[in-house]
Design a protein around this motif. Structure first.
Motif, PDB file in Angstrom:
ATOM      1  N   ASP A 164       0.820  -1.215   0.000  1.00 20.92           N
ATOM      2  CA  ASP A 164       0.000   0.000   0.000  1.00 20.92           C
ATOM      3  C   ASP A 164       0.851   1.261   0.000  1.00 20.92           C
ATOM      4  N   VAL A 165       1.960   1.225   0.718  1.00 24.43           N
ATOM      5  CA  VAL A 165       2.826   2.410   0.775  1.00 24.43           C
ATOM      6  C   VAL A 165       3.373   2.738  -0.603  1.00 24.43           C
ATOM      7  N   ALA A 166       3.837   1.713  -1.323  1.00 22.59           N
ATOM      8  CA  ALA A 166       4.397   1.931  -2.657  1.00 22.59           C
ATOM      9  C   ALA A 166       3.330   2.428  -3.625  1.00 22.59           C
ATOM     10  N   GLU A 167       2.129   1.843  -3.546  1.00 20.81           N
ATOM     11  CA  GLU A 167       1.060   2.286  -4.441  1.00 20.81           C
ATOM     12  C   GLU A 167       0.635   3.720  -4.113  1.00 20.81           C
ATOM     13  N   GLY A 168       0.592   4.046  -2.830  1.00 23.46           N
ATOM     14  CA  GLY A 168       0.264   5.419  -2.441  1.00 23.46           C
ATOM     15  C   GLY A 168       1.304   6.413  -2.909  1.00 23.46           C
ATOM     16  N   ASN A 169       2.581   6.013  -2.849  1.00 17.37           N
ATOM     17  CA  ASN A 169       3.653   6.891  -3.341  1.00 17.37           C
ATOM     18  C   ASN A 169       3.537   7.116  -4.843  1.00 17.37           C
ATOM     19  N   ALA A 170       3.118   6.084  -5.565  1.00 11.14           N
ATOM     20  CA  ALA A 170       2.932   6.237  -7.015  1.00 11.14           C
ATOM     21  C   ALA A 170       1.799   7.214  -7.315  1.00 11.14           C
ATOM     22  N   VAL A 171       0.721   7.151  -6.536  1.00  8.73           N
ATOM     23  CA  VAL A 171      -0.373   8.110  -6.702  1.00  8.73           C
ATOM     24  C   VAL A 171       0.119   9.523  -6.414  1.00  8.73           C
ATOM     25  N   ALA A 172       0.899   9.672  -5.334  1.00  7.35           N
ATOM     26  CA  ALA A 172       1.423  10.996  -4.974  1.00  7.35           C
ATOM     27  C   ALA A 172       2.290  11.565  -6.095  1.00  7.35           C
ATOM     28  N   ALA A 173       3.115  10.703  -6.716  1.00  2.00           N
ATOM     29  CA  ALA A 173       3.974  11.169  -7.808  1.00  2.00           C
ATOM     30  C   ALA A 173       3.147  11.656  -8.994  1.00  2.00           C
ATOM     31  N   VAL A 174       2.085  10.917  -9.325  1.00  2.00           N
ATOM     32  CA  VAL A 174       1.221  11.333 -10.428  1.00  2.00           C
ATOM     33  C   VAL A 174       0.580  12.683 -10.138  1.00  2.00           C
ATOM     34  N   LEU A 175       0.097  12.865  -8.918  1.00  2.00           N
ATOM     35  CA  LEU A 175      -0.552  14.127  -8.564  1.00  2.00           C
ATOM     36  C   LEU A 175       0.444  15.279  -8.509  1.00  2.00           C
ATOM     37  N   GLN A 176       1.672  15.009  -8.102  1.00  2.00           N
ATOM     38  CA  GLN A 176       2.704  16.044  -8.141  1.00  2.00           C
ATOM     39  C   GLN A 176       2.901  16.543  -9.562  1.00  2.00           C
ATOM     40  N   HIS A 177       3.000  15.614 -10.499  1.00  2.00           N
ATOM     41  CA  HIS A 177       3.192  15.996 -11.898  1.00  2.00           C
ATOM     42  C   HIS A 177       2.014  16.830 -12.401  1.00  2.00           C
ATOM     43  N   ILE A 178       0.812  16.395 -12.086  1.00  2.00           N
ATOM     44  CA  ILE A 178      -0.369  17.102 -12.587  1.00  2.00           C
ATOM     45  C   ILE A 178      -0.489  18.476 -11.941  1.00  2.00           C
ATOM     46  N   ALA A 179      -0.215  18.565 -10.643  1.00  2.00           N
ATOM     47  CA  ALA A 179      -0.301  19.860  -9.956  1.00  2.00           C
ATOM     48  C   ALA A 179       0.713  20.848 -10.503  1.00  2.00           C
ATOM     49  N   LEU A 180       1.919  20.365 -10.829  1.00  2.00           N
ATOM     50  CA  LEU A 180       2.939  21.247 -11.401  1.00  2.00           C
ATOM     51  C   LEU A 180       2.616  21.628 -12.840  1.00  2.00           C
ATOM     52  N   SER A 181       1.854  20.799 -13.521  1.00  2.00           N
ATOM     53  CA  SER A 181       1.517  21.100 -14.916  1.00  2.00           C
ATOM     54  C   SER A 181       0.378  22.099 -15.032  1.00  2.00           C
ATOM     55  N   HIS A 182      -0.408  22.260 -13.966  1.00  2.00           N
ATOM     56  CA  HIS A 182      -1.554  23.166 -14.006  1.00  2.00           C
ATOM     57  C   HIS A 182      -1.599  24.009 -12.740  1.00  2.00           C
ATOM     58  N   PRO A 183      -0.728  24.995 -12.625  1.00  2.00           N
ATOM     59  CA  PRO A 183      -0.726  25.841 -11.416  1.00  2.00           C
ATOM     60  C   PRO A 183      -1.973  26.692 -11.286  1.00  2.00           C
ATOM     61  N   GLU A 184      -2.775  26.795 -12.355  1.00  2.00           N
ATOM     62  CA  GLU A 184      -4.008  27.599 -12.280  1.00  2.00           C
ATOM     63  C   GLU A 184      -5.145  26.840 -11.607  1.00  2.00           C
ATOM     64  N   ILE A 185      -4.936  25.566 -11.282  1.00  2.00           N
ATOM     65  CA  ILE A 185      -5.955  24.751 -10.624  1.00  2.00           C
ATOM     66  C   ILE A 185      -5.522  24.466  -9.191  1.00  2.00           C
ATOM     67  N   ALA A 186      -6.448  24.591  -8.252  1.00  2.00           N
ATOM     68  CA  ALA A 186      -6.164  24.294  -6.847  1.00  2.00           C
ATOM     69  C   ALA A 186      -6.356  22.792  -6.613  1.00  2.00           C
ATOM     70  N   PHE A 187      -5.265  22.106  -6.259  1.00  2.00           N
ATOM     71  CA  PHE A 187      -5.318  20.668  -6.004  1.00  2.00           C
ATOM     72  C   PHE A 187      -5.179  20.406  -4.505  1.00  2.00           C
ATOM     73  N   ARG A 188      -5.879  19.377  -4.057  1.00  2.00           N
ATOM     74  CA  ARG A 188      -5.714  18.913  -2.686  1.00  2.00           C
ATOM     75  C   ARG A 188      -5.610  17.401  -2.708  1.00  2.00           C
ATOM     76  N   PHE A 189      -4.607  16.879  -2.007  1.00  2.00           N
ATOM     77  CA  PHE A 189      -4.380  15.434  -1.970  1.00  2.00           C
ATOM     78  C   PHE A 189      -4.486  14.958  -0.529  1.00  2.00           C
ATOM     79  N   ILE A 190      -5.408  14.032  -0.290  1.00  2.00           N
ATOM     80  CA  ILE A 190      -5.628  13.461   1.044  1.00  2.00           C
ATOM     81  C   ILE A 190      -5.297  11.975   0.985  1.00  2.00           C
ATOM     82  N   ARG A 191      -4.423  11.546   1.876  1.00  2.00           N
ATOM     83  CA  ARG A 191      -3.968  10.152   1.887  1.00  2.00           C
ATOM     84  C   ARG A 191      -4.224   9.537   3.259  1.00  2.00           C
TER      85      ARG A 191
END
Length: 664
Positions: A164-191
């Motif tokens: 679960d930790v590894a899969e959660g880290n993979a999700v976090a990495a994907v969201l990091q990429h998306i958040a950096l690609s769209h700074p005009e959108i407010a993202f929130r990540f809850i784990r």
């Protein structure tokens, strides 16, 4: 011969799902990209157990009309592509029409969606690709999708999921990429119930970097901006001294989409050539804007691999933009001396970060102590002997005008305020105030706050903000005078320029000066040897022979002598006196990389030449030589790093020195 059959719909969908849904991170990527395409300005992602058991994506986008909800879960159903020509200019993140169908075929899915025009929303449920519920529901504008029990109907796929930790880290990495690609959108990540990061959505890339990657990473970056032939690159890259041992901090976005590009990675590496330490790689967040017809993103289902119609233009645009950013934004490293000296006065920021938290912690303990005292006093107030242990005086705190009774001598006094007896109906006569004025209740919380405030006012600290290093070339057009001071340890030159004291590594400085000289000259003068020298090579013999033309262009005269041996007739004049055998062996090692291009091989030769020809640490040098070296380094911003990436000079600011002596 086996009979050929058409696969059942359920089996075909499971196979198709394998191309799109590999793990929870794949699901999150597809769902969030759909939310972005829906013009959302706020997106919240929540996962549990790495996303295997629960994923929820909520947005405030345009939503889906009730009539289209069920259709959205069919394969190849999309609103983003209509004709074959649309594939040539794809401007959305999702376009295949496979995401929702693939996800619903291997999980339990629930969707709540509502358009702005619709008075009521729609609830849709599917399990293993089968529709279960379509009904009206109350919900806000936008879409919420919940995915539960991923791969519940394909246990073989479940076995390939990591912890679960590894899969959660993979999700976090994907969201990091998306958040950096769209700074005009407010993202929130809850784990697992905890908020990991929240971006402001203010449209500023640095704000997103700060929120996602942290303050330390953001503080190492300098801005990048450039344009070439309709291709534009913007973003941030790190200073050479902050390069990392791995390439995991390189984020490249193409038209708002995170991509992996060998072309861009190579352009970054070459831009830092001879500025970054060997074996270290730049960190960068770069946004590329390319005409949609000049790039093909329909290469892989994950859509992270792309193909450019003109790789060279992409390379040149990134390379020169980053190179210019390093040249304009980089400054010499500053030494951070340890805090010490006779007296240390903090800056306002340092004070707020260190002292105030400690004071607050101390105040909390003090308030806790006072609370316990008040509790004990309240209990004692009920005893008939309370008057015997009343304090001598409450007026020592200058609060109100209450007067307390003197304690008896045969019992020790305790610190209990007289006013604590007020809540009780009956009080001993001794405790009643003798003053005609009414008693004032003591508020110990406010009292303590006033005391702390007074203490803070007595502490001196400098309100001047921490000085940020600036590019001296941009300050003014007048060159600052350079004062040569001396040399220490037969290695480092001491010189003053402006408000800075500089320590200059004489070997690194001379090495860089020679390297720049060799690169700028059309040809290097060779020095003939009195007697040609044979050098025996083994594994690197072929590397030298294959590159004889490049080697001789750098000022050597070397020829193949057969039997793993070369004959050296001349070396560059700057290397006269050097051990020829060691020199040629080093050239062979540096040229053994067959993948290196010609210009890169020539630079490696120049690196070897400049390193061997430069003055060595520990060698005696005249003051005149050192003075010229110091003036050359400090007056030329091209001399920042040696060819191997080590800093040439380190600055100690006047402020840093004065802090050690308590002057600031």
């Amino acid at each position: 011969m086996p009979e050929i059959k058409v696969l059942p719909k359920a089996v075909a969908e499971l196979i198709a799902a394998g191309e799109v849904v590999e793990r929870p991170a794949s699901v999150i990527k597809e769902l969030v990209e759909n939310s972005i395409d829906a013009k959302s300005t706020m997106i919240t992602v929540e996962i549990q157990n790495g996303g295997v058991t629960f994923m929820r994506v909520t947005d405030n986008g345009c939503g889906i009309a009730t009539d289209n909800v069920a259709t959205a879960f069919l394969r190849h159903a999309t609103s983003k592509v209509s004709t074959e020509d649309d594939l040539n200019e794809i401007m959305t993140l999702g376009f295949r029409g496979e995401a929702l169908a693939a996800i619903s075929s291997v999980s339990r899915v629930e969707m709540l969606t509502k358009t702005k025009e619709s008075p009521v929303g729609t609830l849709y449920r599917a399990e293993g690709g089968n529709n279960i519920t379509v009904a009206d529901a109350g919900c806000p504008d936008g879409t919420t999708i919940i995915v539960r029990d991923l791969f519940f109907n394909t246990p073989a796929r479940m076995k390939f999921l990591k912890k679960d930790v590894a899969e959660g880290n993979a999700v976090a990495a994907v969201l990091q990429h998306i958040a950096l690609s769209h700074p005009e959108i407010a993202f929130r990540f809850i784990r697992d119930g905890k908020s990991v990061f929240t971006t402001p959505g203010d449209g500023k890339l640095m704000s997103a970097i700060y929120a996602v990657c942290g303050r330390e990473f953001a503080s190492t970056l300098i801005p990048v901006e450039g344009e070439l032939g309709g291709i534009r690159v913007t973003g941030y890259t790190c200073k050479p001294v902050h390069c990392r041992p791995k390439k995991n901090a390189q984020f490249v976005f193409l038209n708002g989409r995170y991509v992996r590009s060998g072309t861009v990675a190579t352009a970054l590496d070459t831009a830092y050539k001879n500025s970054a330490m060997v074996g270290r790689f730049p960190a960068a967040v770069l946004h590329l804007t390319v005409p949609y017809g000049a790039v093909d993103i329909n290469v892989h289902p994950a859509k992270t691999e792309v193909r450019f119609s003109d790789e060279r233009r992409i390379f040149d645009c990134v390379h020169f933009a980053v190179k210019n950013a390093i040249s304009a934004g980089d400054v010499r490293p500053q030494a951070n001396l340890s805090q010490g000296g006779y007296k240390y006065r903090m800056t306002a920021e340092e004070y707020r970060q260190t002292v105030i938290p400690e004071v607050a912690k101390s105040a909390d303990k003090t308030l806790e102590t006072y609370g316990k005292m008040l509790e004990r006093a309240a209990k004692n107030a009920q005893r008939p002997t309370f008057s015997d242990i009343a304090p001598k005086s409450v007026n020592s705190y200058n609060v109100g005008t209450s007067t307390a009774v003197e304690p008896k001598e045969d019992k020790p006094p305790h610190y209990v305020p007289a006013t604590l007896a007020e809540p009780h109906a009956e009080q001993p006569e001794e405790v009643v105030a003798k003053s005609a004025e009414p008693e004032t209740e003591i508020n110990y919380t406010e009292l303590l706050a006033e005391r702390i405030k007074k203490q803070l006012e007595d502490i001196e600290f400098d309100e001047k903000p921490v000085e940020e290093p600036v590019c001296r070339v941009a300050e003014d057009d007048q060159p600052k005078p350079i004062r040569y001071i001396g040399e220490v340890f037969s290695t480092y030159i001491l010189a003053q320029m402006g408000e800075g004291l500089f320590l200059i590594d004489k070997h690194a400085a001379h090495e860089r000066i020679l390297f720049n000289k060799f690169k700028s000259e059309i040809s290097v003068d060779p020095q003939m040897l009195l007697v040609p020298q044979q050098v025996a090579l083994k594994e690197d013999h072929q590397a030298v022979v294959d590159n004889l033309e490049i080697i001789n262009r750098a000022g050597f005269e070397i020829e193949d002598f057969g039997d793993d041996t070369v004959l050296v007739r001349a070396v560059p004049a700057a290397l006269t006196g050097e051990d020829v055998t060691d020199l040629v062996l080093e050239l062979g090692r540096n040229l053994s990389d067959k993948a290196a291009v010609e210009i890169e091989k020539l630079e490696r030769i120049f690196e070897t030449m400049s390193c061997r020809a430069a003055v060595k640490a520990g060698n005696l040098s005249s003051d005149e030589e050192l003075k010229v070296l110091a003036e050359t380094v400090l007056s030329n911003r091209d001399i920042m790093y040696c060819p191997h990436g080590r800093p040439v000079a380190v600055e100690i600011t006047r402020r840093e020195i004065e802090k050690q002596f308590g002057r600031v």
